[in-house]
Design an enzyme around this catalytic site. Structure first.
Site, mmCIF file in Angstrom:
data_model
loop_
_atom_site.group_PDB
_atom_site.id
_atom_site.type_symbol
_atom_site.label_atom_id
_atom_site.label_comp_id
_atom_site.label_asym_id
_atom_site.label_seq_id
_atom_site.Cartn_x
_atom_site.Cartn_y
_atom_site.Cartn_z
ATOM 1 N N ASP A 1 77.021 -53.809 1.450
ATOM 2 C CA ASP A 1 78.507 -53.761 1.845
ATOM 3 C C ASP A 1 79.314 -54.827 0.758
ATOM 4 O O ASP A 1 80.540 -55.247 0.829
ATOM 5 C CB ASP A 1 78.728 -54.112 3.078
ATOM 6 C CG ASP A 1 78.123 -55.571 3.470
ATOM 7 O OD1 ASP A 1 77.547 -56.305 2.895
ATOM 8 O OD2 ASP A 1 78.387 -56.006 4.705
ATOM 9 N N SER A 2 78.632 -55.501 -0.142
ATOM 10 C CA SER A 2 79.192 -56.254 -1.149
ATOM 11 C C SER A 2 80.199 -55.293 -2.166
ATOM 12 O O SER A 2 81.099 -55.824 -2.624
ATOM 13 C CB SER A 2 78.134 -56.972 -2.130
ATOM 14 O OG SER A 2 77.345 -56.219 -2.728
ATOM 15 N N ASP B 1 73.493 -51.126 3.996
ATOM 16 C CA ASP B 1 73.981 -52.044 4.840
ATOM 17 C C ASP B 1 74.723 -51.430 5.850
ATOM 18 O O ASP B 1 75.407 -50.613 5.823
ATOM 19 C CB ASP B 1 74.988 -53.039 3.870
ATOM 20 C CG ASP B 1 74.277 -54.193 3.257
ATOM 21 O OD1 ASP B 1 73.194 -54.739 4.095
ATOM 22 O OD2 ASP B 1 74.730 -55.032 2.684
ATOM 23 N N LYS C 1 70.062 -52.248 6.605
ATOM 24 C CA LYS C 1 70.010 -53.721 6.930
ATOM 25 C C LYS C 1 71.060 -54.297 7.622
ATOM 26 O O LYS C 1 72.225 -53.713 7.857
ATOM 27 C CB LYS C 1 70.248 -54.347 5.330
ATOM 28 C CG LYS C 1 70.163 -55.897 5.456
ATOM 29 C CD LYS C 1 70.020 -56.362 3.842
ATOM 30 C CE LYS C 1 71.325 -56.515 2.966
ATOM 31 N NZ LYS C 1 72.445 -57.301 3.447
ATOM 32 N N GLU D 1 72.567 -57.970 9.440
ATOM 33 C CA GLU D 1 72.817 -59.608 9.227
ATOM 34 C C GLU D 1 72.617 -60.141 10.710
ATOM 35 O O GLU D 1 73.209 -59.783 11.631
ATOM 36 C CB GLU D 1 74.186 -60.021 8.704
ATOM 37 C CG GLU D 1 74.376 -59.441 7.333
ATOM 38 C CD GLU D 1 75.708 -59.953 6.548
ATOM 39 O OE1 GLU D 1 76.230 -60.752 7.316
ATOM 40 O OE2 GLU D 1 75.947 -59.245 5.560
ATOM 41 N N GLU E 1 69.727 -65.045 1.999
ATOM 42 C CA GLU E 1 70.746 -65.440 1.035
ATOM 43 C C GLU E 1 71.208 -66.936 1.136
ATOM 44 O O GLU E 1 71.263 -67.380 2.180
ATOM 45 C CB GLU E 1 71.918 -64.547 1.309
ATOM 46 C CG GLU E 1 73.278 -64.750 0.553
ATOM 47 C CD GLU E 1 74.240 -63.824 0.572
ATOM 48 O OE1 GLU E 1 74.022 -62.614 1.279
ATOM 49 O OE2 GLU E 1 75.124 -64.026 0.000
HETATM 50 O O1 KIV Z 1 75.834 -56.537 0.132
HETATM 51 C C1 KIV Z 1 74.958 -57.000 -0.536
HETATM 52 O O2 KIV Z 1 74.978 -56.784 -1.935
HETATM 53 C C2 KIV Z 1 73.825 -57.896 0.027
HETATM 54 C C3 KIV Z 1 72.918 -58.759 -1.096
HETATM 55 C C4 KIV Z 1 73.700 -59.536 -1.636
HETATM 56 C C5 KIV Z 1 71.897 -59.116 -0.461
HETATM 57 O O3 KIV Z 1 73.763 -57.874 1.214
#
Ligand code: KIV
Length: 258
Positions: free
Chosen positions: A42-43, A81, A110, A112, A176
């Site tokens: 989600d970056s 994510d 994934k 958090e 992270e």
């Molecule tokens: O969103 C993302 O790209 C991430 C990575 C930085 C691990 O969670």
């Protein structure tokens, strides 16, 4: 358990796990030959959409980018994510994780967090949805983007959370911006792989945002090594194109139809 997931777990203490983010098909095609895991992170909210935080990323945006990435992957494990506010309780998480899995054909999701989401992780895993955890700096909830694990209370919490995620059935955990000695302890104390970003060489694998690694995203942070200056290459190409068009040397006959 999926064969692909087993293969990742079996790498622990044998060989380092290589992982990168991808947001589209063409990039995924390049990464697939070299990566064990490709994450649709989600970056993309900050990297592509210039959002202030990843909290603004929607489920539909994640799904559309993931569908594109799926087309570029043949062998790597594909993880997506779950965006902010899509897993506030087990029921919501299960509904949205099922949607992500069925629409994108990814291999895992994934999430958090630690204790707060451990029951949710258990529910997803019970429903055959493999889960990657994410501890340390949590962009979806942290206001403070500093590294984690300096304070003893933070250290104990991260270690406890890692064990909880493992017990809940997560197959790996992204760490992270976790302090070096803590990354070593967490990696030693759990039997599933840790994937570090800004968390030292003590992790079982590494992940970076691809746009950072190639120098496309103009950021300067300590944990990123820029392996190329792709902005320079792209700038040169665009500059040459614009000169050619203005000088009327592009397109030539060979670029035209008759
Ligand atoms: O969103 C993302 O790209 C991430 C990575 C930085 C691990 O969670």
């Amino acid at each position: 358990m999926q064969q692909k997931i087993k293969k990742i777990i079996n790498k622990k203490n044998k060989s380092k796990i290589v992982s990168l983010t991808a947001y589209s098909k063409n990039i995924a095609t390049i990464l697939d030959d070299f990566c064990d895991i490709i994450l649709v992170g989600d970056s993309l909210g900050s990297v592509l959409y210039n959002y202030k935080s990843t909290r603004e990323v929607s489920l539909d945006t994640m799904i559309e980018h993931s569908k594109s990435v799926r087309m570029g992957i043949k062998k790597s494990l594909m993880v997506v994510d779950m965006p902010h506010n899509t897993y506030r309780n087990s029921k919501e998480a299960l509904k949205n994780a099922k949607k992500i899995m069925s629409k994108t054909k990814c291999d895992a999701v994934k999430l958090e967090g630690g204790k707060k989401i451990s029951q949710t992780v258990r529910t997803l895993v019970k429903n055959n949805i493999p889960v990657m955890g994410h501890l340390g700096l949590l962009p979806q909830s942290d206001q403070n983007f500093k590294f984690k694990g300096k304070k003893i209370s933070e250290k104990n919490k991260i270690l406890k959370d890692a064990k909880l995620l493992e017990t809940a059935g997560a197959f790996s955990i992204v760490l992270e911006c976790v302090e070096t000695s803590l990354a070593k302890i967490v990696t030693k104390k759990i039997d599933i792989p840790t994937i570090g970003i800004g968390s030292s060489n003590n992790c079982d694998g590494q992940i970076l945002v691809f746009d950072d690694l190639i120098g496309l995203n103009p950021i300067d942070v300590r944990f990123v090594k820029k392996y190329s200056n792709i902005r320079k290459v792209m700038t040169k190409a665009v500059s040459n194109y614009s000169k050619d068009v203005r000088k009327k040397v592009f397109p030539k006959k060979k670029h035209s139809y008759n």
